[in-house]
Design an enzyme around this catalytic site. Structure first.
Site, short mmCIF file in Angstrom:
data_model
loop_
_atom_site.label_atom_id
_atom_site.label_comp_id
_atom_site.label_asym_id
_atom_site.label_seq_id
_atom_site.Cartn_x
_atom_site.Cartn_y
_atom_site.Cartn_z
N PRO A 1 0.77 -1.14 0.11
CA PRO A 1 0.14 0.02 -0.10
C PRO A 1 0.82 1.33 -0.04
CG PRO A 1 -0.94 -1.40 1.48
CD PRO A 1 0.37 -2.18 1.10
N CYS A 2 0.35 2.28 -0.64
CA CYS A 2 1.34 3.22 -0.97
C CYS A 2 1.48 4.04 0.32
CB CYS A 2 0.51 4.41 -2.01
SG CYS A 2 -0.90 5.16 -1.40
N GLN A 3 0.59 3.98 1.37
CA GLN A 3 1.02 4.85 2.47
C GLN A 3 2.44 4.44 3.21
OE1 GLN A 3 -1.84 3.09 1.77
NE2 GLN A 3 -3.57 4.11 2.53
N ASN B 1 0.64 0.47 -7.90
CA ASN B 1 0.21 1.22 -6.91
C ASN B 1 -0.78 2.27 -7.54
OD1 ASN B 1 0.49 2.29 -4.18
ND2 ASN B 1 2.35 1.01 -4.09
#
Length: 375
Positions: free
Chosen positions: A81-83, A121
């Site tokens: 996940p990009c976070q 992503n």
């Protein structure tokens, strides 16, 4: 021997399915989501599903489950996940537990030493730290010996009947050229796959109706339907969510291509009565047969997007969402209906995965290989 792949954060296995269509052999998938794991196991019988946090997955376990020693794996696929990348924005620091996901991803890259990596992503990754996240991804992989290039791919340009933008990172440690697939659909190419091409052969449903396993309602008279159906004579996961009376009343006023702005003011949700008419253009949107779907999310809620059937006053079924994500019908989604929508919405469309896989194989066949030294 077929080229091999491991799919991290695999979900139901959309990317895995695409890579397999291209000619890869997926040896394992890793994910925490139990329902998605059941779907993955049912649709990738030759692969091992490892249901655990990525930080608990050891290199020895991957070697045992896949039969591949470090350096023998062709492709390590999957997108944390990009976070996770916000850790490289110093304002956030290491406290974000999601940062672990990327660090653990790097650990597995280092341990398995795949020839290639493929990461997917969301577009938002470009905005993290003013592009710092993208630079960090490339920098960290460079330290492990991988040259990496990113590109935004549009799913509809690869036969997916949906407007979907995703950032695809491709890299290798063998000095081969890095190339992304070129569009196959669009202007001067094959026409886009429309919503009618995709779901027009699925049986009619009433609000809340679930037909279980049922027959198709018409012939497979589009190339996409032929792809989706294969040799199947029946279809599953085709049940409409049950919406409340007020939503049914609202939908009756919305024409194909219309939205919340077509709903009489007195029927609008309270919050939308205060909205500008230029806002929220997709909310309570009704699809058009000759158009593309909006991005399929993990919850096809009519309040949040254009998920109303082109003709029937209901939200789209799991199977319709899956078709719009380019899943073939032999993919039978397990778990609750809510879990099934999540699996579909989180996936990489298999046709996009196939295009990526084919480009990798083409590059492997024709590209010169010069080992890249780690920094």
């Amino acid at each position: 021997m077929k080229p091999t792949a491991i799919d991290l954060f695999c979900g139901a296995g959309g990317l895995s399915a695409g890579l397999e269509m291209a000619g890869f052999e997926v040896r394992a998938g890793v994910d925490l989501f139990s329902a998605a794991g059941k779907t993955f196991e049912a649709t990738h019988s030759h692969a091992t599903f490892i249901e655990k946090p990525i930080e608990d997955v050891t290199i020895d376990e991957l070697i045992e489950k896949t039969g591949l020693q470090p350096g023998e794996l062709t492709v390590l696929a999957g997108g944390p996940p990009c976070q996770a990348y916000s850790v490289y924005n110093h304002k956030r620091g290491m406290q974000d537990e999601r940062a672990t996901l990327f660090i653990e991803y790097l650990r597995i890259v280092e341990g398995m030493q795949p020839e290639w990596i493929v990461m997917e992503n969301v577009m938002g990754i470009f905005s993290i730290g003013g592009g710092e996240a993208v630079r960090a991804i490339k920098s960290e992989l460079k330290k492990l010996g991988y040259e990496v290039q990113e590109k935004v791919l549009k799913a509809e340009e690869f036969g997916v009947p949906q407007e979907r933008r995703r950032v695809i990172f491709i890299g290798n440690r063998i000095g081969a050229p890095i190339e992304h697939p070129e569009p196959t659909h669009g202007e001067s190419l094959a026409p886009f796959t429309t919503i009618k091409d995709a779901i027009g052969d699925l049986p009619e449903l009433k609000n809340g109706q679930d037909l279980g396993v049922t027959s198709y309602s018409s012939k497979a008279n589009s190339e996409f339907r032929k792809y989706a159906r294969g040799k199947r004579k029946s279809v599953s996961n085709h049940g409409a969510p049950k919406l409340g009376k007020v939503n049914i009343e609202r939908m009756a006023h919305i024409p194909p291509g219309g939205s919340w702005r077509d709903i009489p003011f007195e029927l609008l949700p309270a919050g939308m009565k205060r909205a500008k008419r230029s806002d929220h253009t997709k909310r309570y949107g009704r699809m058009t047969w000759d158009g593309l779907s909006c991005t399929i999310l993990t919850k096809c809620d009519v309040h949040w997007g254009a998920y109303i059937h082109p003709e029937q006053d209901r939200a789209i079924s799991v199977r319709e969402a899956a078709r719009l994500q380019a899943f073939p019908d032999w993919f039978e989604f397990k778990g609750s209906k809510t879990e099934q929508y999540v699996q579909v919405g989180n996936a990489v469309p298999p046709l996009l995965g196939k295009a990526i896989g084919l480009k990798l194989l083409e590059t492997m066949t024709t590209g010169d290989k010069v080992p890249v030294a780690a920094e």
